[in-house]
Design an enzyme around this catalytic site. Structure first.
Site: not given
Ligand code: NDP
Length: 681
Positions: A264, A303
């Protein structure tokens, strides 16, 4: 003047094979984001990674696998609740990472909430078992003597979680939850910069005494040769930069042993304002609010933060002004101060990285809102808004992620252009779309879905209820294609399956019943002397069956049911009309009449261990029933699911209704709640 004697910061410890162990090297000193003062020395020199893996695989894994899914879920619930009680201890430490109270809330309570959510989903959505059937059985032979069923069982290795610095608690707990629910032990390796908060959280979890030995180990520092030792039963999950993801993905042992590796990585997430918006519309305000929130929450170190805000060209200047008004009101300061709305970046290195990134983006975009002043000491950066007037020819704004309070506005002249700009991110975790026009939502949603792990639509209706652009939810997938790493986390049970092996079983129904512990179609049905409804959960066995006497359906029954319920649909009431229907030759019985008759046939009416009927699953009417047909029911205990916290459990029964002992007219699962023991009546 004498120099102040430097104090040695606390040495963090790793949790290795059941003991706390400090590294023996120099490691790295990490500092308080807001003051620059040393907080901890982080080092894992001398830690035997082979021992950690062995301990996890041999001790942790086997203890977790002895537990059922629901026992593991209950363990997670107790750990989550215990953490919630001691959350203030974590908040106190979190300030040093640069996080304000509300940033800390996302990390700490968001993480605990994710653990609790998995604990409850696990009990609701998984059977209380060791083997999980995945999907329905497949009948692979005409006579049903050879069938197939996919099953899931925990991998027998260790899940290695390498996490990012920005969410030291959530980043750990959101991965531990599906890992433990699946039945795998974990080795957590937090990013060094904020590992002191993760270490504190691990200590709290261990102090609950709830975790089986070996279920959780921790590395504070570098991972040494850990990744060179992984096998196909291990899983590696990585969160961090795209560059490190690429490097770790190419570790020879990961490639050679086909180790599951998910990443990720950072992504250039977009927020799109629909072409229907005007400066006065609620959607314009929602868009501006969301862009500002994503720039300032965690000082933009998320993120999922919005890096590219895509909007109709005419709205660029109004958006800049609206953002300026919000940014001017954003108090930047020490994260512990009540007035502070935006804290610091995690370290001064990150400040430098953000500056470099803004410079690179700035080569193809103009600065519309320059960063204002910030406290001198500490890793502070003020919000910066750029405008890239020609986003379809520019490269850097789609490729370079400034991991801080930075966003680039990108104008579009048509929805097709907006789609193209969003997709230039080459794979993102999330995009949000603000529009009050469902056609715009449809065009943009269909245009960008393929390159985004999540798409969130916002408008005036959901303004108060929406969970927002930047929040990954336990129920929904978190992860994105391409540049975002190609991984998938969360998403409810999808994430749990990631830590389990899916195996296709093929064999006779009795063989598969034995392996799975659930009755499979075609397996032996055991007619018992005592009606199965008289058996408690402790006495009932998979395969226990009642075959009922037959009951004839008459025309009077059909008419009575029609008039009684009001369901006088022509297929039940009018012979000629029914015959004109392509499926029937004449009047047919109601499907619900068949189900009702079936209950009348299989139910044992006396007060006993069966407590309630709570539904049916997969109901199908397969053959029409006409007046004169006679019905019989076979009811077989298919799945027995004791509840961990109650004195009853669920029993799923296979219910097959037969016409004239030959054809199946209805097939479904009956769901009941049954007492664990015979009740004193
Ligand atoms: P990194 O990719 O360098 O680090 C992420 C994690 O990987 C950390 O735990 C780090 O440990 C570990 N790691 C690094 N190298 C190795 C290795 N060779 N073997 C094993 N583990 C390793 O990211 P940073 O934390 O340095 O952040 C850099 C950039 O990444 C940010 O500026 C941002 O752009 C992006 N990022 C993206 C995040 C996301 O959620 N997608 C989150 C955080 C950052 P250690 O800290 O000990 O080096």
């Amino acid at each position: 003047m004498l120099d102040a004697i430097p104090t040695e910061p606390r040495r963090l410890e790793s949790y290795v094979a059941g003991r706390w162990q400090a590294g023996t090297g120099e490691g790295q000193v990490v500092t308080d984001a807001a003051t620059g003062d040393p907080v901890a020395r982080v080092d894992a020199t001398g830690i035997d990674m082979g021992e950690m893996l062995r301990h996890g695989r041999e001790v942790g894994g086997s203890r977790l696998r002895e537990m059922t899914t629901h026992q593991r879920a209950m363990m997670m619930k107790r750990i989550g609740l215990a953490l919630m009680e001691r959350k203030e201890e974590l908040y106190a430490i979190s300030t040093a990472t640069g996080a304000t109270r509300s940033d800390g809330w996302i990390d700490i309570e968001g993480g605990i909430g994710t653990m609790l959510s998995y604990a409850s989903k696990g009990r609701r959505e998984l059977p209380n078992a060791h083997v999980i059937p995945d999907g329905p059985p497949e009948i692979l032979s005409k006579d049903g003597s050879f069938i197939g069923q996919h099953i899931l069982m925990p991998l027998e290795g260790v899940a290695i979680h390498i996490n990012a610095f920005n969410f030291p608690v959530w980043g750990m707990l959101e991965k531990l939850a599906p890992t433990w629910l699946a039945g795998m032990p974990a080795i957590v390796k937090p990013a060094s910069q904020t590992s002191y908060l993760t270490e504190a959280c691990v200590r709290l979890m261990l102090e609950t005494g709830e975790l089986p030995e070996g279920a959780l180990q921790l590395i504070c520092g570098r991972t040494g040769d850990l990744l060179d030792r992984v096998t196909c039963q291990d899983v590696v999950t990585f969160t961090g930069s795209a560059a490190t993801a690429r490097k770790l993905r190419n570790t020879p042992a990961i490639i050679e042993n086909a180790v599951r590796f998910t990443a990720e990585a950072d992504s250039l997430n977009a927020c799109i304002l629909g072409s229907d918006a005007t400066p006065d519309s609620p959607e314009f305000e929602l868009f501006v609010k969301e862009v500002h929130r994503e720039m300032t929450a965690k000082a933009g170190q998320k993120c999922t933060a919005i890096r590219r805000a895509i909007l109709p060209r005419a709205l660029v200047e109004p958006a800049v002004e609206a953002l300026r008004a919000r940014i001017e009101k954003t108090v930047i300061g020490h994260p512990a101060d009540k007035e502070t709305r935006m804290g610091a970046l995690a370290s001064t290195d990150q400040v430098e990285e953000v500056r470099r990134a803004v410079e690179a983006i700035g080569a193809e975009a103009r600065v519309a809102i320059a960063p204002g002043s910030v406290p001198e000491k500490g890793a502070f950066v003020a919000p910066c808004v750029l405008v890239c007037d020609d986003p379809l020819t520019a490269k850097a704004p789609h490729e370079i992620e400034a991991f801080g309070p930075v966003c680039t506005l990108m104008p579009y002249d048509s929805l097709d252009e907006a789609i193209e700009i969003a997709n230039r991110g080459a794979g993102s975790l999330v995009a949000s779309v603000f529009t009050d026009d469902t056609e715009v939502a449809k065009t943009l949603g269909r245009g960008i879905a393929k390159l985004h792990g999540r798409v969130l639509f916002g408008n005036r209706l959901s303004a108060k209820t929406s969970t927002g652009h930047g929040s990954p939810l336990p129920q929904m997938v978190h992860g994105g294609p391409g540049r975002a790493g190609g991984g998938e986390e969360l998403g409810g049970m999808r994430a749990v399956k990631h830590f389990m092996q899916r195996t296709a079983l093929q064999g006779t129904p009795d063989q598969l019943t034995a392996v799975i512990g659930q009755w499979m179609p075609g397996a032996a049905r055991r007619e018992t002397e005592v009606h199965p409804f008289r058996r408690s959960l402790a006495e009932l066995e998979i395969g226990d069956t009642i075959v009922t006497p037959a009951r004839k359906v008459t025309l009077e029954d059909i008419e009575h049911f029609a008039n009684f319920t009001g369901d006088t649909f022509y297929a039940h009431m009018d012979e000629d009309a029914a015959a004109r229907n392509p499926f029937f030759e004449g009047r047919v019985a109601h499907g619900y009449l068949i189900v009702s008759f079936a209950a009348g046939l299989f139910v044992q009416p006396d007060e006993g261990p069966v407590l309630a009927n709570y539904g049916v699953d997969s109901l199908r009417f397969m053959t029409p029933v006409n007046a004169g047909d006679s019905l019989r029911v076979q009811l077989t205990a298919k799945q027995i699911n004791p509840r961990e916290t109650d004195d009853y459990g669920e029993v799923r029964w296979d219910c097959t209704v037969l016409r004239d002992d030959a054809e199946v007219v209805a097939q479904y699962d009956v769901l009941t709640l049954v007492a664990k023991q015979q009740r004193d009546l």
